[in-house]
Write an enzyme that holds these catalytic residues in place. Structure first.
Site, PDB file in Angstrom:
ATOM      1  N   GLU A  95       9.978  65.254  18.121  1.00 58.45           N
ATOM      2  CA  GLU A  95      10.492  64.261  18.830  1.00 58.45           C
ATOM      3  C   GLU A  95       9.377  64.061  20.187  1.00 58.45           C
ATOM      4  OE1 GLU A  95      14.885  64.001  19.675  1.00 58.45           O
ATOM      5  OE2 GLU A  95      14.125  65.108  21.229  1.00 58.45           O
ATOM      6  N   HIS A 146      18.276  58.866  23.693  1.00 64.48           N
ATOM      7  CA  HIS A 146      18.754  60.254  23.369  1.00 64.48           C
ATOM      8  C   HIS A 146      20.239  60.316  24.428  1.00 64.48           C
ATOM      9  CE1 HIS A 146      19.099  64.625  23.834  1.00 64.48           C
ATOM     10  NE2 HIS A 146      18.343  64.718  23.042  1.00 64.48           N
ATOM     11  N   PRO A 147      21.208  60.714  23.943  1.00 70.00           N
ATOM     12  CA  PRO A 147      22.455  60.556  24.557  1.00 70.00           C
ATOM     13  C   PRO A 147      22.536  61.762  25.723  1.00 70.00           C
ATOM     14  CG  PRO A 147      22.944  61.677  22.496  1.00 70.00           C
ATOM     15  CD  PRO A 147      21.427  61.139  22.364  1.00 70.00           C
ATOM     16  N   TYR A 207      20.561  72.528   4.368  1.00 72.11           N
ATOM     17  CA  TYR A 207      20.858  71.357   5.005  1.00 72.11           C
ATOM     18  C   TYR A 207      21.183  70.249   3.849  1.00 72.11           C
ATOM     19  CZ  TYR A 207      19.432  71.860   9.725  1.00 72.11           C
ATOM     20  OH  TYR A 207      19.439  72.414  10.974  1.00 72.11           O
ATOM     21  N   ASP A 217      21.944  65.827   9.067  1.00 74.15           N
ATOM     22  CA  ASP A 217      23.071  66.603   9.775  1.00 74.15           C
ATOM     23  C   ASP A 217      23.949  65.541  10.839  1.00 74.15           C
ATOM     24  OD1 ASP A 217      20.982  66.690  11.484  1.00 74.15           O
ATOM     25  OD2 ASP A 217      21.811  68.494  12.198  1.00 74.15           O
TER      26      ASP A 217
HETATM   27  N1  UDP Z   1      15.857  69.722   7.747  1.00 68.91           N
HETATM   28  C1  UDP Z   1      15.933  70.415   6.512  1.00 68.91           C
HETATM   29  N2  UDP Z   1      16.112  71.617   6.430  1.00 68.91           N
HETATM   30  C2  UDP Z   1      15.805  72.699   7.471  1.00 68.91           C
HETATM   31  C3  UDP Z   1      15.647  72.082   8.557  1.00 68.91           C
HETATM   32  C4  UDP Z   1      15.625  70.621   8.760  1.00 68.91           C
HETATM   33  O1  UDP Z   1      16.121  69.579   5.647  1.00 68.91           O
HETATM   34  O2  UDP Z   1      15.898  73.838   7.005  1.00 68.91           O
HETATM   35  C5  UDP Z   1      15.807  68.393   7.989  1.00 68.91           C
HETATM   36  C6  UDP Z   1      17.368  67.725   8.062  1.00 68.91           C
HETATM   37  O3  UDP Z   1      17.459  66.405   7.880  1.00 68.91           O
HETATM   38  C7  UDP Z   1      17.651  67.666   9.627  1.00 68.91           C
HETATM   39  C8  UDP Z   1      16.402  67.698  10.255  1.00 68.91           C
HETATM   40  O4  UDP Z   1      15.352  68.036   9.546  1.00 68.91           O
HETATM   41  O5  UDP Z   1      18.658  67.067  10.013  1.00 68.91           O
HETATM   42  C9  UDP Z   1      16.004  67.846  11.609  1.00 68.91           C
HETATM   43  O6  UDP Z   1      16.408  69.253  11.590  1.00 68.91           O
HETATM   44  P1  UDP Z   1      17.633  69.551  12.764  1.00 68.91           P
HETATM   45  O7  UDP Z   1      18.667  68.923  12.362  1.00 68.91           O
HETATM   46  O8  UDP Z   1      17.761  70.975  12.653  1.00 68.91           O
HETATM   47  O9  UDP Z   1      16.829  69.537  14.074  1.00 68.91           O
HETATM   48  P2  UDP Z   1      17.427  68.896  15.482  1.00 68.91           P
HETATM   49  O10 UDP Z   1      18.449  67.779  15.293  1.00 68.91           O
HETATM   50  O11 UDP Z   1      17.949  70.107  16.358  1.00 68.91           O
HETATM   51  O12 UDP Z   1      16.163  68.306  16.266  1.00 68.91           O
HETATM   52 MN    MN Z   2      19.571  67.207  13.600  1.00 67.14          MN
END
Ligand code: UDP
Ligand code: MN
Length: 336
Positions: free
Chosen positions: A280, A210-211, A102, A190
């Site tokens: 969440e 949440h959209p 990430y 992300d």
């Molecule tokens: N994250 C990270 N490394 C990982 C998994 C998650 O740094 O291996 C952090 C990153 O900021 C990411 C957040 O945790 O945006 C949430 O994970 P993800 O976006 O996969 O979850 P989702 O949006 O699907 O809930």
């Molecule tokens: Mn995410």
């Protein structure tokens, strides 16, 4: 009547009872009507949005059911708040966790935040990462904006990090951020900023709709329903479903939120309980007990998917969730 001699009442009393009975029926009907109105109101107000009228400002709610502002960036109340904050002095923190693969999102996140996140205003980025070298050399930041790299020894993988993130947020606020900034926002890395995110987002306790659930009736929200979990939400509870991609507020408020959620997560984990939506689920439980004072519309957390209704402006886009919800063909067009 001969069968029920004791049920015979004097004529005067009989008339009175019928009148009372009638009044009782009217009262009961009114009560049932009122109760029925209350729940479908949520559904009705959002179903307009779903029918594609989301671009029409008159169809967008600008207040929550408890009177807090619901923020659409181009609305009159948002412009009013921006004008008000132009007179104030404050500093804002934006915190992300970037572990393992990430870290490659960091450049885009920071570059687009420099363009759209409170541009021209004092902002500190708090980047919690297992790879501080990713930020060497330090990215170029605007005047009055700072970068704080917080090294963390964490293993990648969201299932594990979802149990750790609230605790990491809490200790970063406790040890550093609360001495440096007034407001703090917690964000997924992300994501990218795609349009102006101004001071209209500032408030005591801020959550984002949440959209994919905003336009749906409340009974479909993916709250945790297991009574064993500390994140359990009962059928009659809950106003909205919030995303864990972006939330924030005053440092003291976010510190309490992250500490409480972290404790609940660890208590559940100790009993081997895993919730449906991981972190969440706890955020949503907390925000039922302590309603946000400011609710950001899905403009502030948006991604293309077959079930996401249109928004007037896409201000923050989740790249990860967009990829997760696209079919193979769509994935290639977004470099997933
Ligand atoms: N994250 C990270 N490394 C990982 C998994 C998650 O740094 O291996 C952090 C990153 O900021 C990411 C957040 O945790 O945006 C949430 O994970 P993800 O976006 O996969 O979850 P989702 O949006 O699907 O809930
Ligand atoms: Mn995410």
């Amino acid at each position: 009547m001969a069968l029920f001699p004791t049920f015979r009442l004097p004529p005067g009393l009989n008339r009175l009872t019928w009148r009372q009975l009638f009044l009782l029926c009217v009262l009961l009907t009114a009560l049932m009507y009122f109760l029925r109105l209350r729940r479908p109101m949520t559904i009705r107000s959002v179903s307009r949005f779903r029918s594609g009228k989301g671009h029409d400002p008159s169809h967008r709610p600008t207040r929550t059911m408890w009177g807090a502002p619901m923020v659409w960036g181009d609305s009159e109340p948002a412009a009013h708040q921006r004008a008000e904050f132009a007179q104030r002095s404050f500093r804002v923190g934006l915190m992300v966790l970037a572990v393992g693969r990430y870290t490659h999102y960091l450049t885009r996140f920071l570059q687009t935040a420099e363009m759209y996140f409170l541009p021209g205003l004092p902002v500190n980025y708090y980047v919690l990462t297992d790879n501080p070298n990713r930020l060497v050399p330090a990215p170029e930041l605007g005047e009055g904006r700072g970068l704080r790299v917080v090294p963390v020894a964490e293993m990648p993988g969201w299932e594990r990090l979802a149990r750790r993130r609230m605790n990491l947020w809490a200790s970063t606020i406790d040890n550093q951020a609360q001495q440096e900034v007034d407001y703090i926002f917690c964000a997924d890395v992300d994501q990218e900023f795609a349009n102006l995110v101004g001071t209209e987002i500032l408030g005591k306790l801020v959550a984002t709709l949440h959209p994919q659930h905003y336009a749906q009736p409340a009974y479909t929200y993916p709250y945790e329903r297991s009574p064993d979990s500390r994140a359990c939400v009962l059928d009659e509870e809950g106003d909205y479903y919030y995303t864990s991609e972006l939330y924030g507020g005053l440092c003291s408020e976010v510190l309490t939120l992250t500490k409480v959620c972290s404790q609940l997560i660890l208590q559940d984990h100790a009993l081997g309980i895993e919730t449906r939506e991981l972190e969440e689920s706890y955020l949503n439980r907390y925000l039922i007990d302590k309603r946000p004072t400011c609710v950001l519309s899905p403009e502030y957390s948006w991604w293309e998917s077959p079930v996401t209704p249109p928004v007037p402006q896409k201000r923050v886009i989740s790249l990860g969730r967009r990829c997760a919800s696209l079919k193979d063909q769509g994935k290639s067009s977004f470099n997933c």
